[in-house]
Design an enzyme around this catalytic site. Sequence first.
Site, PDB file in Angstrom:
ATOM      1  N   LYS A   1      26.523  44.295  46.117  1.00  0.00           N
ATOM      2  CA  LYS A   1      27.789  43.618  46.447  1.00  0.00           C
ATOM      3  C   LYS A   1      28.372  42.989  45.189  1.00  0.00           C
ATOM      4  CE  LYS A   1      25.975  39.239  46.099  1.00  0.00           C
ATOM      5  NZ  LYS A   1      26.224  38.340  45.001  1.00  0.00           N
TER       6      LYS A   1
ATOM      7  N   ASP B   1      22.273  35.828  50.973  1.00  0.00           N
ATOM      8  CA  ASP B   1      23.098  37.046  50.895  1.00  0.00           C
ATOM      9  C   ASP B   1      22.628  38.141  51.845  1.00  0.00           C
ATOM     10  OD1 ASP B   1      24.629  35.968  48.883  1.00  0.00           O
ATOM     11  OD2 ASP B   1      23.608  37.018  47.253  1.00  0.00           O
TER      12      ASP B   1
HETATM   13  O1  C5P Z   1      19.334  31.816  49.587  1.00  0.00           O
HETATM   14  P1  C5P Z   1      18.659  32.269  48.339  1.00  0.00           P
HETATM   15  O2  C5P Z   1      17.170  32.223  48.447  1.00  0.00           O
HETATM   16  O3  C5P Z   1      19.155  33.580  47.860  1.00  0.00           O
HETATM   17  O4  C5P Z   1      19.066  31.222  47.230  1.00  0.00           O
HETATM   18  C1  C5P Z   1      18.395  31.110  45.994  1.00  0.00           C
HETATM   19  C2  C5P Z   1      18.654  29.735  45.442  1.00  0.00           C
HETATM   20  O5  C5P Z   1      20.040  29.585  45.110  1.00  0.00           O
HETATM   21  C3  C5P Z   1      18.358  28.616  46.417  1.00  0.00           C
HETATM   22  O6  C5P Z   1      17.041  28.204  46.306  1.00  0.00           O
HETATM   23  C4  C5P Z   1      19.322  27.531  45.986  1.00  0.00           C
HETATM   24  O7  C5P Z   1      18.767  26.827  44.891  1.00  0.00           O
HETATM   25  C5  C5P Z   1      20.528  28.303  45.450  1.00  0.00           C
HETATM   26  N1  C5P Z   1      21.610  28.420  46.446  1.00  0.00           N
HETATM   27  C6  C5P Z   1      22.412  27.316  46.708  1.00  0.00           C
HETATM   28  N2  C5P Z   1      23.446  27.433  47.611  1.00  0.00           N
HETATM   29  C7  C5P Z   1      23.717  28.602  48.210  1.00  0.00           C
HETATM   30  C8  C5P Z   1      22.914  29.738  47.946  1.00  0.00           C
HETATM   31  C9  C5P Z   1      21.864  29.606  47.051  1.00  0.00           C
HETATM   32  O8  C5P Z   1      22.189  26.223  46.160  1.00  0.00           O
HETATM   33  N3  C5P Z   1      24.737  28.683  49.052  1.00  0.00           N
END
Ligand code: C5P
Length: 292
Positions: free
Chosen positions: A11, A135
Amino acid sequence: MRSLSVESPAKLNLSLRVLRKRKDGYHELYTLFHRISLRDTLQLSKRKEGIRLYCSHPKVPKRGNLIVEAFRLLKRQFPFQGGVTVRLTKRIPVGGGLGGGSSNAAHFLLGMNRLYRLGLSQKKLLTLGAKLGSDVPFFLSDHRYAVGTGRGEKLQGLSLRRKLWFLLICSPKGLSTRKVYQGLRLERRWTSLTRVRHDVKITSAFLQRGKFRQATQFLKNDLQASAERIRPSLMKARESLSALQLGRCQMSGSGPTLFFIFLSKRKTQQALSKVRNHLLSKSSSLALCHSF
Ligand code: C5P
């Protein structure tokens, strides 16, 4: 059925606005997701038990890999007999802000649902996906173009009849999403939701009518400044690419992949030749892709 093959597309975040930091540590987003043709392939084959993951790419982590986490979560929540061997052919840059790992996890779940006839509804899959990463739900949805809110997991599909073309400038070295979010200067990030909604609506309307110059005026990635503080060479690359007058040079997700948008393959190929001649870092690679 003993085995099957699944395509796992990447994406782009055409726009990514950070509204605020939440109490749970995540950030409230308003982002425009767009599915693109750059993709990995997952080959799933049944085995007696457990999961084996094979990938020729040296940078794909085996430990804590989202595919392995997805398998464990699936087994816990919907126990079934049997295991799986996964052969991952990697084409999406690792840690590039293109959602490669999330897409792999999402398409692994979709593949397992078919391979083992688990009968999981899309709603159940979306709930599982949101547990794996912000995502992941986008890749489980049928949308190729959508607004993501919340952590990015709440989706509203948008229609875009036009096929968009993209030139990606990929770095061999990924960035940590967590570190890029940590580096956000939040005091200047209290963006008004009304304003952002308005910008995204206008962007989509302009894109729909093929008015790129106008559309790209409203595209913004609030993570860009933080990514560039962590990796100053990224700012240099963006500035020199912007000087080529190919339109706005944007960053996807938490970076470091940069991209340009075009309306035709011909224009994208022309841009590719131009960028190739000016490429700052010889280790960067270019990819031409389109809406998918
Ligand atoms: O959700 P995901 O595990 O992909 O996110 C990785 C990191 O990115 C999270 O641990 C967080 O620190 C940050 N993040 C965030 N806000 C979001 C998505 C991700 O702070 N909306």
